[in-house]
Enzyme design. Structure first.
Site, PDB file in Angstrom:
ATOM      1  N   LYS A  48       0.798  -1.228   0.000  1.00 14.96           N
ATOM      2  CA  LYS A  48       0.000   0.000   0.000  1.00 14.96           C
ATOM      3  C   LYS A  48       0.834   1.282   0.000  1.00 14.96           C
ATOM      4  CE  LYS A  48      -4.517  -1.047   1.867  1.00 14.96           C
ATOM      5  NZ  LYS A  48      -5.389  -0.913   3.037  1.00 14.96           N
ATOM      6  N   ARG A  98     -17.746  -2.541   5.111  1.00 14.96           N
ATOM      7  CA  ARG A  98     -18.404  -1.298   5.525  1.00 14.96           C
ATOM      8  C   ARG A  98     -19.515  -0.904   4.575  1.00 14.96           C
ATOM      9  NH1 ARG A  98     -12.681   1.544   5.603  1.00 14.96           N
ATOM     10  NH2 ARG A  98     -12.766   0.321   3.704  1.00 14.96           N
ATOM     11  N   SER A 136      -8.502   3.968   7.597  1.00  9.79           N
ATOM     12  CA  SER A 136      -7.188   4.478   8.042  1.00  9.79           C
ATOM     13  C   SER A 136      -6.702   5.568   7.094  1.00  9.79           C
ATOM     14  CB  SER A 136      -6.165   3.336   8.076  1.00  9.79           C
ATOM     15  OG  SER A 136      -6.568   2.340   8.978  1.00  9.79           O
TER      16      SER A 136
HETATM   17  O1  PNS Z   1      -6.445  -3.868   5.738  1.00 11.45           O
HETATM   18  P1  PNS Z   1      -6.072  -4.278   4.352  1.00 11.45           P
HETATM   19  O2  PNS Z   1      -4.866  -3.518   3.886  1.00 11.45           O
HETATM   20  O3  PNS Z   1      -7.225  -4.187   3.392  1.00 11.45           O
HETATM   21  O4  PNS Z   1      -5.636  -5.831   4.449  1.00 11.45           O
HETATM   22  C1  PNS Z   1      -5.253  -6.548   3.311  1.00 11.45           C
HETATM   23  C2  PNS Z   1      -4.668  -7.913   3.695  1.00 11.45           C
HETATM   24  C3  PNS Z   1      -3.491  -7.754   4.635  1.00 11.45           C
HETATM   25  C4  PNS Z   1      -5.736  -8.738   4.389  1.00 11.45           C
HETATM   26  C5  PNS Z   1      -4.246  -8.636   2.381  1.00 11.45           C
HETATM   27  O5  PNS Z   1      -3.458  -7.769   1.638  1.00 11.45           O
HETATM   28  C6  PNS Z   1      -3.471  -9.926   2.615  1.00 11.45           C
HETATM   29  O6  PNS Z   1      -3.996 -10.881   3.135  1.00 11.45           O
HETATM   30  N1  PNS Z   1      -2.188  -9.948   2.201  1.00 11.45           N
HETATM   31  C7  PNS Z   1      -1.326 -11.083   2.362  1.00 11.45           C
HETATM   32  C8  PNS Z   1      -0.928 -11.663   1.015  1.00 11.45           C
HETATM   33  C9  PNS Z   1      -1.948 -12.650   0.507  1.00 11.45           C
HETATM   34  O7  PNS Z   1      -2.286 -13.618   1.163  1.00 11.45           O
HETATM   35  N2  PNS Z   1      -2.472 -12.419  -0.694  1.00 11.45           N
HETATM   36  C10 PNS Z   1      -3.452 -13.259  -1.326  1.00 11.45           C
HETATM   37  C11 PNS Z   1      -4.871 -12.954  -0.887  1.00 11.45           C
HETATM   38  S1  PNS Z   1      -5.683 -12.081  -2.135  1.00 11.45           S
END
Ligand code: PNS
Length: 171
Positions: A48, A98, A136
């Protein structure tokens, strides 16, 4: 029926949490009511962009804000969420929805995670209505421009924001 380890549900609540909001906390409270163990897991290598808070700072904030929950723990992870969940013996992933706008991204992620591990379920919960617009990203943006976010994040996060973002317009 005898309750043993086979019947306890551990869930992972993953995210970036940069920073924790009242919406996240609301979801943690709801999740902690329905699963036996909830692990809040901060992704270490988020795509991000540059975060405002370091991972240890975010971890400390979440730990402080969740110390009242006896079945909530906080940790970090890297790599695939499904691998982390398996390694921790978690049966489910908790995510908040949400608004409709969250749905597409969440649906794709849930389906990809199901493809990668059909045994892992994604649980969706809705935060309280009053937090449905809180993110956030918005918190950081509004705070940096001098806006009051004190009703939308825990007090300790306001303090950390003040320490992190100097010379803001407000006060
Ligand atoms: O709060 P967020 O930033 O929307 O969370 C995103 C998150 C951390 C849940 C997602 O990016 C994640 O699980 N990343 C780890 C990598 C992964 O497993 N990717 C494949 C799933 S699409």
């Amino acid at each position: 029926m005898l309750l043993d380890d086979m019947h306890t549900v551990k869930a992972i609540y993953p995210g970036t949490f940069d920073p924790l909001t009242n919406g996240h906390l609301d979801l943690i409270a709801r999740g902690a009511k329905i699963v036996d163990e909830l692990v809040v897991a901060i992704l270490r290598n988020s795509e991000k962009g540059t975060p405002l808070f370091t991972v240890p700072e975010r971890e400390e904030m979440i730990r402080e804000a969740t110390q009242g929950f006896r079945n909530v723990s906080v940790t970090t992870f890297d790599g695939l969420l499904v691998d982390f969940a398996r390694q921790r013996g978690a049966k489910a992933v908790l995510r908040g929805i949400r608004a409709i706008s969250d749905y597409e991204y969440e649906f794709q992620m849930a389906m990809m995670n199901r493809k990668l591990d059909p045994e892992l379920e994604t649980l969706f919960m809705m935060p309280a209505e009053k937090y449905t617009y809180v993110s956030s990203r918005l918190i950081k943006g509004v705070f940096q421009l001098g806006g009051d976010v004190s009703a939308l994040v825990p007090p300790l996060v306001v303090e950390r924001l003040k320490a992190k973002v100097p010379n803001r317009v407000q006060e």
